[in-house]
Scaffold this active site. Structure first.
Site, PDB file in Angstrom:
ATOM      1  N   ARG A 177       0.718  -1.189   0.263  1.00 52.95           N
ATOM      2  CA  ARG A 177      -0.041  -0.084   0.013  1.00 52.95           C
ATOM      3  C   ARG A 177       0.896   1.298   0.243  1.00 52.95           C
ATOM      4  O   ARG A 177       0.615   2.168  -0.778  1.00 52.95           O
ATOM      5  CB  ARG A 177      -0.905   0.093   1.318  1.00 52.95           C
ATOM      6  CG  ARG A 177      -1.882  -0.881   1.028  1.00 52.95           C
ATOM      7  CD  ARG A 177      -2.852  -1.124   2.227  1.00 52.95           C
ATOM      8  NE  ARG A 177      -3.759   0.493   2.089  1.00 52.95           N
ATOM      9  CZ  ARG A 177      -4.587   0.762   3.209  1.00 52.95           C
ATOM     10  NH1 ARG A 177      -4.726   0.086   4.272  1.00 52.95           N
ATOM     11  NH2 ARG A 177      -5.398   1.888   2.957  1.00 52.95           N
ATOM     12  N   CYS A 233      -1.163   5.776   9.279  1.00 51.39           N
ATOM     13  CA  CYS A 233      -1.612   4.591   8.444  1.00 51.39           C
ATOM     14  C   CYS A 233      -2.590   4.685   7.616  1.00 51.39           C
ATOM     15  O   CYS A 233      -2.609   5.792   7.136  1.00 51.39           O
ATOM     16  CB  CYS A 233      -1.812   3.581   9.584  1.00 51.39           C
ATOM     17  SG  CYS A 233      -3.407   4.145  10.787  1.00 51.39           S
TER      18      CYS A 233
END
Length: 275
Positions: A177, A233
């Site tokens: 990611r 995050c």
């Protein structure tokens, strides 16, 4: 941060057996798995209270604030009293995914001024592997608590401060990611320019417990200046796990609550991809 972060299963069991249990909070949640309360009813540590991460540990999502904005201190205090927390009461949180979700509750309660808040190392799987008992059902009724919370006791930065952060900015998401190879939920793939990839999965050992402090210190020291660290995050949940790992290692860190879910919804923000 010098306060203890973890408690192990034997120590928790001994407190329960002695009749002096902490407030036990079960934060069963994972991205893509909304059935935490169902999992709780199937098995939980005796005396635990189920905590809904989506509704009790976060404010409603928005493009402007991200998928899991911090709850208001008033709403968090109302929830904490509902869980049975009094001023000065010890609290232990756990989940079934290496504390990736329970750490959100740990961070929030520390942010709100509670001192004795710990994570059960290894969570429910470690408890069960030690042969300790579990309960089924909706859990026991608890007396409402009287705790008074006061926000701002853990450092945070907003999206503008994240953009100009003068230190190490850790991206706690999975490496693919960060690199922009996949993006399962947010509108844009990639990472904040200048951020360093530091997946939370690397905080844990093969047993799903936090690695030893020495190993974590070496890990984070290799990523840059440990005197000034901020973490983000996807939505501010697993970043709290990173902050817990940093605390175990002896480092203080700052949370960017909006994280990638806020950054990627702002078309004016630059995006980097690749390693």
């Amino acid at each position: 941060m010098t306060l203890p972060v973890l408690i192990d299963a034997p120590e928790l069991a001994s407190l329960i057996d002695a009749g002096t249990p902490p407030i036990l909070l079960d934060v069963r949640w994972a991205l893509g798995d909304p059935n935490g309360e169902e999992h709780f009813r199937e098995a939980h540590i005796p005396g635990a209270v189920f905590v809904n991460l989506e509704t009790e540990l976060a404010a409603p999502p928005s493009k402007e604030s991200g998928r899991h904005p911090l709850p208001s201190i008033e709403n968090l205090q109302e929830a904490a009293r509902r869980w049975g927390i009094d001023d000065g009461a010890p609290v232990v949180l756990y989940d079934a995914v290496g504390n990736m979700s329970a750490a959100r509750g740990w961070w929030l309660l520390r942010w709100a001024g509670l001192a004795d808040v710990r994570l059960l190392d290894g969570g429910l799987p470690n408890w069960e592997s030690a042969g300790l008992p579990t309960s089924v059902g909706t859990g026991e009724a608890v007396l409402p608590g009287t705790v008074t919370l006061r926000g701002g006791q853990m450092p945070t930065i907003d999206i503008d401060e994240a953009a100009r952060w003068n230190g190490v900015l850790l991206d706690a998401r999975a490496g693919e990611r960060y690199r922009g190879e996949v993006e399962p939920i947010d509108p844009v793939a990639g990472h904040i320019p200048g951020a360093v990839s530091a997946p939370t999965a690397a905080n844990l050992d093969a047993n799903g417990q936090f690695s030893e402090a020495k190993i974590l210190r070496e890990r984070f020291a290799a990523l840059g200046d440990t005197d000034r660290i901020a973490v983000y995050c996807g939505s501010g949940v697993t970043a709290a796990h990173q902050i817990a790992a940093l605390a175990i290692a002896g480092y203080d860190a700052t949370l960017f609550p909006g994280s990638w879910s806020q950054w990627s919804n702002d078309s004016a923000r630059p995006v980097e991809t690749g390693a």
